[in-house]
Design an enzyme around this catalytic site. Structure first.
Site, PDB file in Angstrom:
ATOM      1  CB  CYS A   1      -0.907  -0.019   1.233  1.00 52.96           C
ATOM      2  SG  CYS A   1      -1.800   1.512   1.503  1.00 52.96           S
TER       3      CYS A   1
ATOM      4  CB  CYS B   1       1.198   0.974   4.328  1.00 51.03           C
ATOM      5  SG  CYS B   1      -0.418   0.490   4.973  1.00 51.03           S
TER       6      CYS B   1
ATOM      7  CG  ASP C   1      -3.878  14.115  -3.545  1.00 51.22           C
ATOM      8  OD1 ASP C   1      -3.177  13.889  -4.544  1.00 51.22           O
ATOM      9  OD2 ASP C   1      -4.922  13.492  -3.316  1.00 51.22           O
TER      10      ASP C   1
ATOM     11  CG  HIS D   1      -3.786  -1.352   5.051  1.00 54.40           C
ATOM     12  ND1 HIS D   1      -3.504  -0.517   4.002  1.00 54.40           N
ATOM     13  CD2 HIS D   1      -4.608  -2.309   4.580  1.00 54.40           C
ATOM     14  CE1 HIS D   1      -4.127  -0.960   2.920  1.00 54.40           C
ATOM     15  NE2 HIS D   1      -4.801  -2.050   3.249  1.00 54.40           N
TER      16      HIS D   1
ATOM     17  N   GLY E   1     -14.851   5.655  -7.125  1.00 55.73           N
ATOM     18  CA  GLY E   1     -13.672   6.435  -7.431  1.00 55.73           C
ATOM     19  C   GLY E   1     -12.507   6.265  -6.465  1.00 55.73           C
TER      20      GLY E   1
ATOM     21  CG  HIS F   1      -4.467   3.102   3.820  1.00 58.95           C
ATOM     22  ND1 HIS F   1      -3.342   2.484   4.303  1.00 58.95           N
ATOM     23  CD2 HIS F   1      -4.914   3.885   4.839  1.00 58.95           C
ATOM     24  CE1 HIS F   1      -3.107   2.876   5.548  1.00 58.95           C
ATOM     25  NE2 HIS F   1      -4.061   3.733   5.904  1.00 58.95           N
TER      26      HIS F   1
ATOM     27  CG  HIS G   1      -7.638   8.194   1.138  1.00 60.23           C
ATOM     28  ND1 HIS G   1      -7.802   6.917   0.646  1.00 60.23           N
ATOM     29  CD2 HIS G   1      -7.829   9.024   0.085  1.00 60.23           C
ATOM     30  CE1 HIS G   1      -8.060   6.965  -0.646  1.00 60.23           C
ATOM     31  NE2 HIS G   1      -8.095   8.250  -1.021  1.00 60.23           N
TER      32      HIS G   1
ATOM     33  CG  HIS H   1      -9.737  13.111  -1.244  1.00 55.62           C
ATOM     34  ND1 HIS H   1      -8.704  13.236  -2.141  1.00 55.62           N
ATOM     35  CD2 HIS H   1     -10.138  11.815  -1.291  1.00 55.62           C
ATOM     36  CE1 HIS H   1      -8.491  12.067  -2.714  1.00 55.62           C
ATOM     37  NE2 HIS H   1      -9.348  11.188  -2.216  1.00 55.62           N
TER      38      HIS H   1
END
Length: 170
Positions: free
Chosen positions: A16, A19, A42, A58, A104, A109, A111, A113
């Site tokens: 990952c 990770c 990002d 994870h 999308g 993992h 997360h 945005h």
């Protein structure tokens, strides 16, 4: 803040990319870190200030999230959202998490945005056409189909919330 320390929580056996970033084996521009989460910029910046907030452990998505990590993650999302809002000139901010390729999700993992927005940027246009607006009976039926799948700590609408202060039997 210990940006150079490799935390033991990072799982390097799964390949990952997040990770790898958490373990400091891949580069990232870190914004924030606590015991359970990290936030970094990002690599794609449609608008300056797009940040990802990620749990150190994870897990593919929200469905795997435990309460302690969830609380820490949401606190980090709030903190980063406020900081991005203060640091960048934007007309709004979108905060989102996608589950699965159909939604999308590109990195499996969990997360969030935090993405600065401008009014006409067309980022995240949710509906390809105007959605239907069902009648109340249909909405109630949808709600009824979801409720049996909630955790046991959930409260049904109209019921008083009584927190369980004793995590065992009395």
């Amino acid at each position: 803040m210990s940006w150079g320390v490799k935390p033991p929580e990072a799982d390097m056996t799964n390949g990952c990319v997040f990770c790898q970033i958490i373990a400091r084996n891949s580069p990232a521009s870190f914004v924030r870190e606590d015991a359970l989460s990290v936030a970094f910029v990002d690599i794609r910046q449609f608008h300056p200030g797009h940040v990802l907030v990620v749990p150190k452990a994870h897990m593919p998505d929200l469905r795997e999230l435990d309460g302690e990590t969830g609380a820490a993650l949401m606190a980090a999302v709030v903190d980063v959202t406020r900081a991005v809002s203060a640091a960048f000139s934007c007309q709004g901010i979108s905060v989102w998490h996608s589950i699965g390729e159909a939604a999308g999700q590109e990195v499996p993992h969990l997360h969030f945005h935090v993405h600065p927005r401008s009014e006409s940027d067309r980022v995240l246009e949710v509906y390809p056409s105007p959605p239907r607006t069902p009648d109340r009976a249909t909405l109630d039926a949808l709600a009824a189909s979801i409720r049996p799948h909630l955790s046991s700590s959930a409260v049904w609408p109209g019921e008083p919330f009584v927190p369980n202060l004793f995590h065992g039997s009395a």
